[in-house]
Design a protein around this motif. Sequence first.
Motif, PDB file in Angstrom:
ATOM      1  N   ASN A  95       0.632  -1.303  -0.069  1.00 37.46           N
ATOM      2  CA  ASN A  95      -0.145   0.130  -0.097  1.00 37.46           C
ATOM      3  C   ASN A  95       0.817   1.354  -0.114  1.00 37.46           C
ATOM      4  O   ASN A  95       0.481   2.259   0.524  1.00 37.46           O
ATOM      5  N   ALA A  96       1.989   1.074  -0.579  1.00 38.61           N
ATOM      6  CA  ALA A  96       2.920   2.324  -0.708  1.00 38.61           C
ATOM      7  C   ALA A  96       2.106   3.688  -1.358  1.00 38.61           C
ATOM      8  O   ALA A  96       2.618   4.711  -0.958  1.00 38.61           O
ATOM      9  N   LEU A 114      -3.155   1.950   5.936  1.00 37.07           N
ATOM     10  CA  LEU A 114      -1.645   2.430   6.295  1.00 37.07           C
ATOM     11  C   LEU A 114      -0.634   1.816   5.294  1.00 37.07           C
ATOM     12  O   LEU A 114      -0.958   0.491   4.792  1.00 37.07           O
ATOM     13  N   VAL A 115       0.431   2.067   5.058  1.00 37.81           N
ATOM     14  CA  VAL A 115       1.512   1.485   4.451  1.00 37.81           C
ATOM     15  C   VAL A 115       2.313   0.597   5.428  1.00 37.81           C
ATOM     16  O   VAL A 115       2.464   0.856   6.625  1.00 37.81           O
ATOM     17  N   THR A 143       3.103   7.562  12.214  1.00 35.83           N
ATOM     18  CA  THR A 143       2.869   6.062  12.641  1.00 35.83           C
ATOM     19  C   THR A 143       1.512   5.545  12.902  1.00 35.83           C
ATOM     20  O   THR A 143       0.845   6.154  13.436  1.00 35.83           O
ATOM     21  N   GLY A 144       1.345   4.225  12.552  1.00 42.63           N
ATOM     22  CA  GLY A 144       0.096   3.481  13.254  1.00 42.63           C
ATOM     23  C   GLY A 144       0.330   2.787  14.504  1.00 42.63           C
ATOM     24  O   GLY A 144       1.364   2.844  14.947  1.00 42.63           O
ATOM     25  N   MET A 145      -0.534   1.863  14.730  1.00 47.65           N
ATOM     26  CA  MET A 145      -0.365   0.974  15.994  1.00 47.65           C
ATOM     27  C   MET A 145       0.294  -0.389  15.625  1.00 47.65           C
ATOM     28  O   MET A 145      -0.580  -1.390  14.904  1.00 47.65           O
ATOM     29  N   MET A 146       1.631  -0.439  15.488  1.00 49.60           N
ATOM     30  CA  MET A 146       2.225  -1.537  15.217  1.00 49.60           C
ATOM     31  C   MET A 146       1.817  -2.835  16.376  1.00 49.60           C
ATOM     32  O   MET A 146       1.410  -2.352  17.504  1.00 49.60           O
ATOM     33  N   LYS A 147       1.956  -3.960  15.974  1.00 56.21           N
ATOM     34  CA  LYS A 147       1.809  -5.388  17.037  1.00 56.21           C
ATOM     35  C   LYS A 147       2.699  -5.073  18.083  1.00 56.21           C
ATOM     36  O   LYS A 147       2.074  -5.432  19.229  1.00 56.21           O
ATOM     37  N   GLU A 148       3.819  -4.630  18.021  1.00 56.85           N
ATOM     38  CA  GLU A 148       4.794  -4.421  19.060  1.00 56.85           C
ATOM     39  C   GLU A 148       4.849  -2.990  19.197  1.00 56.85           C
ATOM     40  O   GLU A 148       5.013  -2.157  18.540  1.00 56.85           O
ATOM     41  N   LYS A 149       4.887  -2.452  20.610  1.00 53.10           N
ATOM     42  CA  LYS A 149       4.809  -1.125  21.086  1.00 53.10           C
ATOM     43  C   LYS A 149       6.143  -0.562  21.211  1.00 53.10           C
ATOM     44  O   LYS A 149       6.515   0.533  21.354  1.00 53.10           O
ATOM     45  N   ASN A 150       7.332  -1.214  20.979  1.00 50.50           N
ATOM     46  CA  ASN A 150       8.800  -1.032  21.019  1.00 50.50           C
ATOM     47  C   ASN A 150       8.905  -0.005  19.716  1.00 50.50           C
ATOM     48  O   ASN A 150       8.371  -0.180  18.654  1.00 50.50           O
ATOM     49  N   LEU A 217       2.858   3.081   8.411  1.00 49.27           N
ATOM     50  CA  LEU A 217       3.283   4.401   8.232  1.00 49.27           C
ATOM     51  C   LEU A 217       1.868   5.021   7.531  1.00 49.27           C
ATOM     52  O   LEU A 217       1.391   4.462   6.901  1.00 49.27           O
ATOM     53  N   LYS A 218       1.445   6.200   8.224  1.00 46.32           N
ATOM     54  CA  LYS A 218       0.235   6.691   7.771  1.00 46.32           C
ATOM     55  C   LYS A 218       0.596   7.634   6.863  1.00 46.32           C
ATOM     56  O   LYS A 218       0.038   8.014   5.861  1.00 46.32           O
ATOM     57  N   GLU A 219       1.562   8.625   7.279  1.00 54.69           N
ATOM     58  CA  GLU A 219       2.142   9.613   6.393  1.00 54.69           C
ATOM     59  C   GLU A 219       3.664   9.897   6.120  1.00 54.69           C
ATOM     60  O   GLU A 219       4.330   9.503   7.319  1.00 54.69           O
TER      61      GLU A 219
END
Length: 619
Positions: A95-96, A114-115, A143-150, A217-219
């Motif tokens: 989704n680039a 999201l990308v 950024t979005g909500m990745m599976k890992e919060k690190n 990545l949202k933007e």
Amino acid sequence: MAQEKTITGKVTDKTDSNGNYQINTAAKDVLEFTFLGYEKSQAKVTAESLAQSALPPVFSPAKNYLTEKDNRAKVFLTPQRIVWQSDETGKYVKNAQRLLKSGNGQAELVNKDLVVLKSDKDHKASILLDFGKELHGGLQLVTGMMKEKNPVKVRVRFGESVSEAMSDIDTIKGATNDHAIRDFTLELPWLGELEIGNTGFRFVRIDLLDDNAELLLKEARAIFIYRDVPYLGSFNSSDERLNKIWMTGAYTVHLNMQQYLWDGPKRDRLVWVGDMHPEVMTINNVFGYNEVVPKSLNLIKDVTPLPAWMNGISSYSMWWIRIQRELYQYQGNLDYLKQQKDYLVPLLDLLVNKVKDGSENLDGMRFMDWPTFANKPAVHAGLQAMMVMTLIDGAQLCRVLGERKTAEKCEATVAEMKKHVPVVVGNKQAASLMALAGLMDAKKADKEIISVGETKDFSTFYGYYMLEAKAKAGNYQGAINNIRDYWGGMLDMGATTFWEDFDLSWMKNAGRIDELLPEGKIDIHASYGAYSYKKLRHSLSHGWASGPTSWLTAHVLGVQVMEPGCKVLKIEPHLGDLKFVEGTFPTPYGVVKIKHTKLANGKIESKIEAPKGVKIIKG
């Protein structure tokens, strides 16, 4: 208690004896300021108090804080295209195209559209973005909500060319982090926003660095930082190539009009006085008055106590005087000129004392431009001519300031120097200055030296003075052709701003700067350049290269300033092979509108509209 009063106006560059900036209450582009006890006619304000007045009340008393207000605009720009991505299968980069949609800089809980950049031990996801034009500023990542919060580790590389954005910092291709960091390793937050970078760029590459990681990545938007000022001057002709060249030169300087007037937004980001002369001429013809010019001239004066040379270069102190003369001629600000007297007069005395038996004997770094640096006879000829022109300009300014003795001393020195005419050894830079100084016949200089080989041995800096010398010789068509070929050549290679240096021979079998290098092609950015601008260190946005912009306004549109402050303008067009040319020219009294049309009989029909206060003489 004093009564609070509101004053509407615009802060000017004029100051009173206490150094307080005055407010022009008749200005069109105005702001409102509130003061205690000031009548409208007494409105004065210091730059410091203006900046501090913007602080929230919790900072009271504001005088305890040292502040400076940034008067530049900050605009977010969406990428224009995706040049390259490391994976086209959708496994590592998904989704680039989302990055090409409009954004708002805000992380959101929705977490859709999201990308997705993924990595494993075999592949690190990467993407290369093109923002369409050279910019100054940085990058905003949302950024979005990745599976890992690190935090997710990424590498971001800025580039003025595709090649630079794809390069490593090394000694092979010349990529550097000098003056402005363009190669970052950083961590992006989970569901957040981060802004990085402060450089000149058009392209940005983003790499995911961690193994077995995912980045949403949202933007990814450019942060464009520039002075939001109108283009009061304009140029439009029957040749679209010339129109684009005029605008590209104007925009190149605009990018360098930051807090101070720089040479380049990537490198060096410094106030180089010699570089400023072509830039100031462009500013005069495009933007009219802008405070960045006196601000920069004052800065370099303040950090260069006499007898030191500005930037360590004797000719650059001469350029300071020549710029002061141009600034006074175009803007007519006598108050500002008077503020320069205590430095100007001793500097002229210093220069006069560097003349021995009619010949310049300058110390410091003896410099015209880099291509002539090692050619000592050419440098001597150029400095002799520079000294003559500088002392003539200085004498004019001194007479305005009532410094008659210094003016006479400068004029007497010029008379002696004209008896010493150095040999130009076939050098185009030296021949151009000699012609402009009246030490060499302009037609002879053009025919025997400057026009030989057309643009061979041109430089982006001194190309401006070669064009000016050709105009003095009456070879307007030759200059127009040179502009099309030389500056147009950079456009043909994908440039959106003009470069620190250029040679038409570089174009042979070269790839464009806005594309991945095709097999068998030469990398024009990574392969050429010399002196301080080798390979990828080479600045592809350099203000000293903007000469055609002011030249086209002065000689094709035909605007010549005859009296200080543009009170009298001579309009004398030279269309060459053009069918028409039209444009505008900024003056302290308003904009002059001009249109020239070539009739069937070859004569020029001119229509000119000038504001009140500007007298027009038709050439």
